[in-house]
Motif scaffolding. Structure first.
Motif, mmCIF file in Angstrom:
data_model
loop_
_atom_site.group_PDB
_atom_site.id
_atom_site.type_symbol
_atom_site.label_atom_id
_atom_site.label_comp_id
_atom_site.label_asym_id
_atom_site.label_seq_id
_atom_site.Cartn_x
_atom_site.Cartn_y
_atom_site.Cartn_z
ATOM 1 N N ALA A 227 48.488 36.501 52.673
ATOM 2 C CA ALA A 227 47.505 35.532 52.483
ATOM 3 C C ALA A 227 45.999 35.840 52.048
ATOM 4 O O ALA A 227 45.628 34.975 50.966
ATOM 5 N N ALA A 228 45.608 37.077 52.184
ATOM 6 C CA ALA A 228 44.389 37.404 51.765
ATOM 7 C C ALA A 228 44.456 37.738 50.213
ATOM 8 O O ALA A 228 43.419 37.651 49.447
ATOM 9 N N ALA A 229 45.415 38.519 49.922
ATOM 10 C CA ALA A 229 45.824 38.716 48.491
ATOM 11 C C ALA A 229 45.958 37.440 47.599
ATOM 12 O O ALA A 229 45.165 37.530 46.598
ATOM 13 N N LYS B 219 41.385 33.588 42.856
ATOM 14 C CA LYS B 219 39.869 33.723 42.471
ATOM 15 C C LYS B 219 39.649 34.443 40.971
ATOM 16 O O LYS B 219 38.833 34.231 40.212
ATOM 17 N N HIS B 220 40.615 35.325 40.805
ATOM 18 C CA HIS B 220 40.804 35.912 39.272
ATOM 19 C C HIS B 220 41.915 35.360 38.330
ATOM 20 O O HIS B 220 42.269 36.116 37.590
ATOM 21 N N ALA C 241 45.148 44.274 39.744
ATOM 22 C CA ALA C 241 44.782 45.629 40.099
ATOM 23 C C ALA C 241 43.099 45.824 40.028
ATOM 24 O O ALA C 241 42.587 46.244 40.748
ATOM 25 N N LYS C 242 42.775 45.326 38.692
ATOM 26 C CA LYS C 242 41.134 45.441 38.861
ATOM 27 C C LYS C 242 40.481 44.475 39.813
ATOM 28 O O LYS C 242 39.305 45.043 40.021
ATOM 29 N N ALA C 243 41.173 43.499 40.041
ATOM 30 C CA ALA C 243 40.436 42.637 41.139
ATOM 31 C C ALA C 243 40.278 43.415 42.413
ATOM 32 O O ALA C 243 39.065 42.962 43.294
ATOM 33 N N VAL C 244 40.991 44.517 42.874
ATOM 34 C CA VAL C 244 40.568 45.253 44.000
ATOM 35 C C VAL C 244 40.037 46.538 43.925
ATOM 36 O O VAL C 244 40.257 47.505 44.487
ATOM 37 N N ASP C 245 39.822 46.755 42.650
ATOM 38 C CA ASP C 245 39.181 48.261 42.141
ATOM 39 C C ASP C 245 40.323 49.437 42.419
ATOM 40 O O ASP C 245 40.058 50.106 42.944
ATOM 41 N N TYR C 246 41.350 48.927 42.005
ATOM 42 C CA TYR C 246 42.705 49.881 42.457
ATOM 43 C C TYR C 246 42.667 51.289 41.752
ATOM 44 O O TYR C 246 42.221 51.387 40.702
ATOM 45 N N VAL C 247 42.929 52.309 42.545
ATOM 46 C CA VAL C 247 43.322 53.636 42.308
ATOM 47 C C VAL C 247 44.469 54.208 42.699
ATOM 48 O O VAL C 247 45.017 53.768 44.007
ATOM 49 N N GLY C 248 44.999 54.772 41.862
ATOM 50 C CA GLY C 248 46.330 55.250 42.182
ATOM 51 C C GLY C 248 47.625 54.336 41.677
ATOM 52 O O GLY C 248 47.393 53.590 40.818
#
Length: 665
Positions: free
Chosen positions: A117-119, A125-126, A263-270
């Motif tokens: 839901a949050a995702a 928004k993005h 991925a960039k929306a959550v500052d993703y690493v890995g």
């Protein structure tokens, strides 16, 4: 690079991580439950520590115990694999607080994508395209029912914290909604400890295409192309491949850009995977993001020539991404299937037991095996019943599919039931060969992929008989070498008798049906008789992998394996027939329980009891719901009648074959 890494997982993925660590010179630390003391990941690691009882809640889900092992063993980092604690925000944060690197995304990223839901709210928004539906906080039954009406039917209920098909239900009309919601919430609570759900418009005949993404701590994010996962049964992926036969370059670029934006929306690493649902017209919608390595990552590795576990390790150590987006170039086609201990003919009932025989194809440039068990190991009731992943690669899709068929033909599992024959039919089915499959096709047309109880063709039965005869003769000759006169007629295996030609009876069993074949002859030349069918066999030879012979003058070669207990034949269509050897003159019909009781098909926990003594029920009516090996099983009435007793209570753990319900005789 890290010098000491703890793998907080088991089975195939733990072995997979250990192999990469060993290549990089990293000391590996395994953890194991009470059921896994002799498991392969324990044997492969440089050291291994016990962490509790056999159930996941007693061991692999105990983050505090695993962290304590990490401290005591001097681990600098923890690789969580997939499943268990891999997407657990609290565990990721606890690792960071303890000064131990978590080989995965930041806790905030897991949080952002951990709730479907949050995702979805974040993706909205993005400007990442979404399926219409409801992902709000108000989870009251009345609100969910009203939102279902607004969304429209058919719709999909999904566990907000879920994945892997758990807590998912398709609802086609409003009358089905309440029961489906309760069932999804119950399964979600059991799998994730969270009953929240989201509602989505159900896209008819969709495809499931996901994109592998990677981000580093320097702000770089790229994708490593797509994987098509549309071959599914009950939302569980069955076959995965890359590249997708559906995508063209323009659509691939658009979806890849959307995956990177997510991925960039959550500052993703890995390592992460952005999953899309794709309509037949090519329109695509964000479905979810898995903040971990995926089970099907090897197909990406095989087409790109990369080791994604090595990428995970380097990024967690602080290194930048090894490649830029324009340096990602795929070659060829790769396909993955999963070999499971399950019985497709019994609604894919998960199995357990000792692997008496485990024969897999030899690894090569075209065939890769990622496994967590070997012959003699036991598939336990406590974990996912996957035996191995079979991955094939070739220069294009048709050749990769043929590699898959050949590799599956070389597989044999004895002990618990397996899905090999099902996968063989899948790899030959026109909707797979032509790349037309959608996510619901298997559930709609499952009978097309099952062998059923069909009687084998005479040629198949006679080939199995010949193999059994040759095997017997070789065994007798080998034994005769130790006798005083190995040339004695009593050392021959052709049923020689004084005064008349020898006759042998070869008894074989398939799907519980017994076949008796009368045989005359020896050493590859036979006259065979079964019912009204006869055949003359000449020049039969078995090389261990195939049988070649002339049947009534027609020369034929059939893929075939044989031992003292069984014969497995592949017919001209590639279908597998696994015969059991039976005693030639002894046959006792197994006395069944008729329709007077329901027994537990395997060990598990009763999650719902829907009947009581004195109830009158109809054939096929659901009476209990059982949870076993990560899935719910509906136990239904075998016939109409009155219930005499119910021996199981909600929440109770029952053993296999325990009588749960008795009917009035």
């Amino acid at each position: 690079m890290f010098e000491r890494v703890l793998i907080a997982n088991r089975g195939e993925i733990a072995c997979r991580v250990i192999r990469t660590c060993r290549r990089l010179g990293i000391h590996t630390i395994a953890v194991y439950s009470g059921a896994d003391a002799n498991a392969q990941h324990v044997r492969l690691a440089d050291e291994a520590w016990p962490i509790g009882g056999p159930r996941p809640t007693e061991s692999y889900l105990r983050g505090d115990v695993i962290l304590e092992v990490a401290r005591k063993s001097g681990a600098q980092a923890i690789h969580p694999g997939y499943g268990f604690l891999s997407e657990n925000t609290a565990f990721a944060r606890a690792c960071t607080d303890a000064g131990i690197a978590f080989i995965g995304p930041r806790p905030a990223s897991i949080d952002a994508m951990g709730s479907k839901a949050a995702a979805k709210a974040l993706m909205e928004k993005h400007s990442v395209p979404l399926v219409p539906g409801y992902h709000g906080d108000d989870q009251s039954d009345d609100v969910l029912r009203e939102q279902a009406r607004r969304t429209g039917f058919p719709l999909m209920i999904k566990a907000a914290a879920g994945g892997g098909g758990k807590g998912m239900r398709i609802v086609r009309n409003e009358n089905e909604f309440a029961d489906a919601l309760a069932s999804a919430q119950r399964e979600a609570a059991s799998a994730f400890g969270d009953t929240r759900v989201i509602l989505e418009r159900y896209v008819e005949h969709p495809r499931h295409i996901e994109f592998q993404v990677f981000g580093d701590t320097h702000g770089n994010v790229i994708h490593l192309n797509e994987r098509e996962c549309s071959a599914q049964r009950r939302y569980q992926k069955v076959l995965e491949e890359t590249p997708s036969p559906f995508l063209d370059d323009a659509r691939r670029a658009a979806m890849g850009a959307a995956a990177v934006a997510a991925a960039k929306a959550v500052d993703y690493v890995g390592a992460g995977t952005v999953e899309f649902i794709v309509a037949q017209d090519g329109e695509f919608f964000f479905m979810e993001m898995n903040t971990r390595l995926q089970v099907e990552h090897p197909v990406t590795e095989e087409t790109l020539g990369l080791d994604l576990v090595e990428w995970q390790l380097r990024i967690a150590f602080g290194e930048p991404l090894p490649l830029a987006q324009d340096a990602v170039h795929a070659r060829g086609h790769a396909i993955e299937v999963r070999l499971y201990s399950e019985d497709p003919e019994q609604n894919f009932l998960p199995g357990s037991g000792k692997l008496l025989k485990l024969r897999l194809p030899a690894p090569s440039r075209h065939v890769r095996i990622d496994g967590g068990v070997i012959e003699g190991d036991t598939v336990t009731i406590f974990y996912d019943p996957m035996i191995a992943k079979l991955i094939v690669w070739d220069v294009d899709r048709p050749q990769a599919l043929q590699r898959l068929r050949d590799a599956l033909m070389a597989c044999e599992i004895v002990g618990p039931k397996s899905n090999i024959a099902f996968l063989e039919r899948l790899a030959r089915h026109p909707v797979v060969v032509e790349g037309r499959i959608d996510t619901g096709y298997l559930d709609r047309h499952l009978d097309e992929f099952l062998a059923g109880q069909a009687t084998p063709a005479d040629r198949v039965l006679f080939a199995a008989t010949v193999a059994a005869l040759l095997h017997e003769e070789r065994a007798v000759v080998a034994g005769a070498q130790d006798r005083a006169d190995p040339h004695s007629p009593w050392s021959r295996a052709d049923a020689w008798r004084v005064g008349h030609a020898g006759k042998r009876i070869v008894a074989l069993s398939l799907h519980g049906q017994r076949f008796e074949v009368e045989a005359h002859g020896h050493d590859g030349d036979y006259h065979l008789h079964h019912g009204e069918a006869t055949t003359e066999v000449r020049g039969a030879r078995h090389d261990g992998a195939s049988l070649s012979a002339r049947f009534d003058g027609e020369s034929q070669r059939l893929p075939l394996t044989a031992d003292a207990a069984r014969v497995t034949v592949h017919d001209a269509l590639g279908h597998r027939h696994a015969f059991e050897r039976a005693a030639a003159f002894a046959w006792a019909a197994k006395e069944g329980a008729g329709g007077n009781q329901i027994v537990a098909p395997m060990p598990g926990r009763i999650v719902l009891v829907k009947a009581k003594p004195g109830d009158t029920v109809q054939e096929g009516q659901e009476l209990l719901v059982m949870e076993a090996m990560k899935m719910e099983l509906a136990l239904k009435a075998p016939r109409a009648g009155a219930i005499e007793s119910v021996s199981a209570a909600q929440g109770e753990f029952v053993e296999a074959d325990a009588i749960l319900v008795r009917f009035v005789p």
